[in-house]
Design a protein around this motif. Structure first.
Motif, PDB file in Angstrom:
ATOM      1  N   THR A  14      45.699  17.893  10.495  1.00  0.00           N
ATOM      2  CA  THR A  14      46.242  16.766   9.779  1.00  0.00           C
ATOM      3  C   THR A  14      45.924  16.376   8.427  1.00  0.00           C
ATOM      4  N   LYS A  15      44.934  16.301   8.061  1.00  0.00           N
ATOM      5  CA  LYS A  15      45.137  16.461   6.189  1.00  0.00           C
ATOM      6  C   LYS A  15      45.218  17.411   5.902  1.00  0.00           C
ATOM      7  N   LEU A  16      45.754  18.823   6.278  1.00  0.00           N
ATOM      8  CA  LEU A  16      45.753  19.997   5.184  1.00  0.00           C
ATOM      9  C   LEU A  16      47.537  19.749   4.920  1.00  0.00           C
ATOM     10  N   ASP A  17      46.881  20.017   3.417  1.00  0.00           N
ATOM     11  CA  ASP A  17      48.433  20.441   2.115  1.00  0.00           C
ATOM     12  C   ASP A  17      48.609  21.700   2.353  1.00  0.00           C
ATOM     13  N   LEU A  18      49.561  21.934   3.050  1.00  0.00           N
ATOM     14  CA  LEU A  18      50.012  23.574   3.693  1.00  0.00           C
ATOM     15  C   LEU A  18      50.899  23.571   1.877  1.00  0.00           C
ATOM     16  N   ASN A  19      51.276  22.900   1.558  1.00  0.00           N
ATOM     17  CA  ASN A  19      52.413  23.123   0.424  1.00  0.00           C
ATOM     18  C   ASN A  19      51.671  23.006  -1.271  1.00  0.00           C
ATOM     19  N   HIS A  20      50.360  22.937  -1.053  1.00  0.00           N
ATOM     20  CA  HIS A  20      49.657  22.756  -2.092  1.00  0.00           C
ATOM     21  C   HIS A  20      49.749  23.816  -2.918  1.00  0.00           C
ATOM     22  N   PRO A  21      50.175  24.119  -4.570  1.00  0.00           N
ATOM     23  CA  PRO A  21      50.360  25.340  -4.966  1.00  0.00           C
ATOM     24  C   PRO A  21      49.310  26.209  -4.779  1.00  0.00           C
ATOM     25  N   ASP A  22      48.105  26.035  -4.970  1.00  0.00           N
ATOM     26  CA  ASP A  22      46.793  26.621  -5.270  1.00  0.00           C
ATOM     27  C   ASP A  22      46.094  27.013  -3.026  1.00  0.00           C
ATOM     28  N   ALA A  23      47.215  26.642  -1.767  1.00  0.00           N
ATOM     29  CA  ALA A  23      46.617  26.781  -0.844  1.00  0.00           C
ATOM     30  C   ALA A  23      46.650  27.692  -0.156  1.00  0.00           C
ATOM     31  N   ARG A  24      46.803  29.146  -1.036  1.00  0.00           N
ATOM     32  CA  ARG A  24      46.291  30.200  -0.281  1.00  0.00           C
ATOM     33  C   ARG A  24      44.641  30.175  -0.531  1.00  0.00           C
ATOM     34  N   LYS A  25      44.514  30.273  -1.566  1.00  0.00           N
ATOM     35  CA  LYS A  25      42.989  30.168  -1.863  1.00  0.00           C
ATOM     36  C   LYS A  25      42.275  29.283  -1.476  1.00  0.00           C
ATOM     37  N   ARG A  26      41.952  28.267  -1.015  1.00  0.00           N
ATOM     38  CA  ARG A  26      41.828  27.251  -0.774  1.00  0.00           C
ATOM     39  C   ARG A  26      42.011  25.989   0.270  1.00  0.00           C
ATOM     40  N   PRO A  27      41.473  25.449   1.249  1.00  0.00           N
ATOM     41  CA  PRO A  27      43.018  23.822   1.797  1.00  0.00           C
ATOM     42  C   PRO A  27      42.271  22.592   0.620  1.00  0.00           C
ATOM     43  N   TYR A  28      43.529  22.196   0.678  1.00  0.00           N
ATOM     44  CA  TYR A  28      43.279  20.917   0.097  1.00  0.00           C
ATOM     45  C   TYR A  28      44.021  20.122   1.080  1.00  0.00           C
ATOM     46  N   HIS A  29      43.449  18.609   0.373  1.00  0.00           N
ATOM     47  CA  HIS A  29      43.996  17.296   1.563  1.00  0.00           C
ATOM     48  C   HIS A  29      44.872  16.934   0.896  1.00  0.00           C
ATOM     49  N   ARG A  30      45.826  16.430   1.476  1.00  0.00           N
ATOM     50  CA  ARG A  30      47.064  15.928   1.480  1.00  0.00           C
ATOM     51  C   ARG A  30      47.243  14.700   0.217  1.00  0.00           C
ATOM     52  N   ASP A  31      46.331  14.388  -0.313  1.00  0.00           N
ATOM     53  CA  ASP A  31      45.746  13.411  -1.648  1.00  0.00           C
ATOM     54  C   ASP A  31      45.333  14.444  -2.676  1.00  0.00           C
ATOM     55  N   GLY A  32      45.498  15.648  -2.693  1.00  0.00           N
ATOM     56  CA  GLY A  32      44.980  16.888  -3.976  1.00  0.00           C
ATOM     57  C   GLY A  32      43.906  16.979  -3.616  1.00  0.00           C
ATOM     58  N   ARG A  33      42.795  16.450  -3.362  1.00  0.00           N
ATOM     59  CA  ARG A  33      41.336  16.574  -2.946  1.00  0.00           C
ATOM     60  C   ARG A  33      40.990  17.946  -2.729  1.00  0.00           C
ATOM     61  N   PRO A  34      40.254  19.215  -2.931  1.00  0.00           N
ATOM     62  CA  PRO A  34      40.014  20.708  -2.105  1.00  0.00           C
ATOM     63  C   PRO A  34      38.972  19.669  -1.088  1.00  0.00           C
ATOM     64  N   PHE A  35      38.866  20.376  -0.322  1.00  0.00           N
ATOM     65  CA  PHE A  35      38.403  20.407   1.283  1.00  0.00           C
ATOM     66  C   PHE A  35      36.567  20.623   0.406  1.00  0.00           C
ATOM     67  N   THR A  36      35.880  20.030   0.411  1.00  0.00           N
ATOM     68  CA  THR A  36      34.202  20.396   1.086  1.00  0.00           C
ATOM     69  C   THR A  36      33.972  21.524   1.511  1.00  0.00           C
TER      70      THR A  36
END
Length: 129
Positions: A14-36
């Motif tokens: 639920t926290k995944l930001d699927l619209n992040h510009p770099d989402a194809r390379k790595r997952p990001y939180h909706r607040d912009g932080r990359p997933f650990t």
């Protein structure tokens, strides 16, 4: 039978930001932080049941946000109905003082959910969108 749905995995989905510009390379939180690394590793293990649960949660959150937005708009509309009758520079307590009993009951209900400051800021940011 124990549930096969792990809440921590559902939360990550639920926290995944699927619209992040770099989402194809790595997952990001909706607040912009990359997933650990640990979050990414856990995310790769999600089951179909967890995906379904996450989608249901996202839909519930979206519905809750729509309802909250409607209540904020109703709160502003209620206050503006009375501010239109008052002199420029009036404050909320001036509007409350001239409300009908019915409107005051609605004001009290909505005031528990939103505040005039939050709502007016919301309207200023979203008016006309």
């Amino acid at each position: 039978m124990p549930s096969s749905v792990r809440p921590e995995v559902v939360l990550l989905i639920t926290k995944l930001d699927l619209n992040h510009p770099d989402a194809r390379k790595r997952p990001y939180h909706r607040d912009g932080r990359p997933f650990t690394r640990a979050e990414r590793d856990l995310l790769t293990t999600f089951t179909p049941e967890e995906k379904t649960a996450a989608i249901a949660q996202i839909q519930l959150e979206a519905e809750w946000q729509r309802e909250l937005d409607e209540m904020k708009n109703a709160f502003v509309d209620l206050l503006m109905k009375y501010f239109a009758k008052l002199a420029k520079g009036s404050v909320v307590s001036d509007a409350v003082a001239i409300m009908t009993d019915e409107d005051y009951t609605e004001f009290e209900r909505l005031a528990e959910i939103v505040t005039a400051e939050d709502t007016l800021e919301y309207r200023a940011l979203h008016e006309g969108s």
